[in-house]
Design an enzyme around this catalytic site. Structure first.
Site, short mmCIF file in Angstrom:
data_model
loop_
_atom_site.label_atom_id
_atom_site.label_comp_id
_atom_site.label_asym_id
_atom_site.label_seq_id
_atom_site.Cartn_x
_atom_site.Cartn_y
_atom_site.Cartn_z
N ASN A 95 -122.44 -45.75 51.12
CA ASN A 95 -120.99 -45.57 51.25
C ASN A 95 -120.36 -46.91 51.65
OD1 ASN A 95 -118.38 -44.98 51.85
ND2 ASN A 95 -118.80 -43.57 53.53
N GLU A 128 -117.82 -44.32 45.25
CA GLU A 128 -116.48 -44.89 45.03
C GLU A 128 -115.36 -44.04 45.60
OE1 GLU A 128 -116.35 -45.68 40.81
OE2 GLU A 128 -118.31 -46.68 40.98
N GLY A 152 -124.85 -44.72 55.59
CA GLY A 152 -123.46 -44.53 55.99
C GLY A 152 -123.40 -43.85 57.34
N GLY A 153 -122.25 -43.28 57.66
CA GLY A 153 -122.09 -42.59 58.94
C GLY A 153 -122.25 -41.08 58.78
N ASP A 154 -121.85 -40.35 59.82
CA ASP A 154 -122.04 -38.89 59.82
C ASP A 154 -121.33 -38.19 58.67
OD1 ASP A 154 -123.67 -38.99 62.05
OD2 ASP A 154 -122.00 -38.85 63.44
N ARG A 259 -107.31 -44.58 59.93
CA ARG A 259 -108.47 -45.49 59.79
C ARG A 259 -108.06 -46.96 59.71
NH1 ARG A 259 -113.59 -42.99 59.07
NH2 ARG A 259 -114.61 -44.98 58.80
N ARG A 266 -107.97 -46.46 67.63
CA ARG A 266 -107.79 -45.24 66.85
C ARG A 266 -108.23 -44.02 67.67
NH1 ARG A 266 -110.92 -46.56 62.24
NH2 ARG A 266 -112.71 -45.27 62.74
#
Length: 345
Positions: A95, A128, A152-154, A259, A266
């Site tokens: 990602n 993408e 990537g992240g969660d 974001r 944030r």
């Protein structure tokens, strides 16, 4: 005479189960791709460091005989090929828009070289858009791979896990609107932490460390993990590891919308804004309570839990709730080293 007080040879034992690659070692000049003087063989092994950390190290065995080296090389390769769980081919999702756009860099700089060293073939998709991994998973020839890896992240990991499980239900001919007893994913899922939050990787490996995660995948370490289905009365919404309703969910959703802000700002902004608009919600919760047997409760800090009776002993509580969290995994992170829900397994 007295000159025999030479160097004491040190003996080191290498177990083959810790070895993940063996290569012939040659001396080559700059730019030379093939050939070169044979120097021996190099064995790459996985080392257990403290605090759940794994790292790779190389051991050089010098021998100038082409025959000797080739026969050792062949023999060691044969042993390595005999380890059943180790992947030979992986489908990888990266990602690129996760945390500071680091995921592609993390993959190509730190992960890919270890996969190459272990002779693992990879098919990489750099996603993408949101849902890209899901659409690839619905179409791809999964039987060609020994596993799927997500960098990537969660959020990315959850999407890939959902896609893998959805694909498993479709392949099993299940009605994907009503999944009462889901079938298991056909291949394991590997998680490489490269996001803003990496609770899933932390929970799996006990640490957020890219090389550790990569080596667990290379070594074929399999860890069974529970997953939940989240559904409305008529439709499966998704498969997932955890969910929040109320305060936590709103904070996360608001942070996601902003974001463009730096990560810490944030989170603070979302927390304060959600707190300011805090409204408890009228809910009815139904659940099967768990009983903790007293005599086992401190047995090595592991608590044995089991259901009380049958399905019809659902408890109901009604009231105003600020937040409801549902977790199938402990959700370890740096702020909660034992996890947000330590009794899950």
């Amino acid at each position: 005479g007295d000159s025999s007080m030479g160097l004491q040879a040190q003996e080191e034992i290498i177990e083959m189960k810790d070895v993940f690659s063996v290569k012939l070692k040659r001396r080559r000049f700059a730019g030379q791709k093939k050939g070169g003087t044979l120097l021996g063989i190099t064995i790459f092994k996985c080392l257990n460091k403290e605090e759940n950390k794994l790292t790779d190290c190389a051991i050089h065995l010098n021998n100038l005989s082409e025959d000797h080296c080739q026969s050792w090389f062949r023999h060691l390769k044969e042993i390595l090929n005999g380890f059943q769980n180790r992947p030979k081919s992986l489908k990888v999702f990266v990602n690129p828009s996760s945390h500071k756009r680091e995921a592609a860099h993390v993959y190509f700089e730190q992960v890919a070289p270890l996969f190459k060293l272990a002779d693992i073939k990879t098919d990489v998709t750099v996603t993408e858009y949101e849902g890209h991994a899901l659409s690839v998973l619905k179409e791809c020839e999964l039987q060609a791979f020994d596993g799927v890896v997500c960098v990537g992240g969660d959020g990315s990991v959850s999407e890939v896990a959902h896609g893998l499980l959805l694909r498993a239900q479709i392949d099993a001919g299940k009605d994907i609107d009503h999944v009462s007893k889901p079938v298991r994913a056909p291949v394991p899922l590997g998680v490489i932490p490269a996001g803003t939050t990496n609770i899933l990787a932390h929970t799996l490996y006990g640490i957020k460390h890219v090389v550790t995660a990569t080596l667990h995948i290379v070594m074929g370490h399999i860890q069974a993990v529970d997953v939940c289905t989240f559904s409305t009365p008529s439709k499966l919404l998704r498969f997932g590891f955890s969910a929040m309703f109320g305060f936590g969910a709103r904070t996360l959703a608001l942070a996601e919308k902003h974001r463009w802000m730096p990560s810490s700002q944030r989170k603070d902004f979302a927390f304060v804004k959600t707190l300011a608009d805090l409204k408890p919600e009228e809910c009815e919760l139904s659940f099967l309570p768990l009983q903790i047997p007293q005599e086992d409760s401190h047995d090595n800090d592991r608590i044995t839990l089991f259901y009380l009776g049958s399905k019809d002993q659902w408890q109901r509580i009604q009231g105003h709730f600020l937040n409801v969290s549902i977790m199938a995994i402990p959700c370890l992170c740096s702020m909660a080293p034992r996890g947000l829900a330590p009794n899950t397994r």
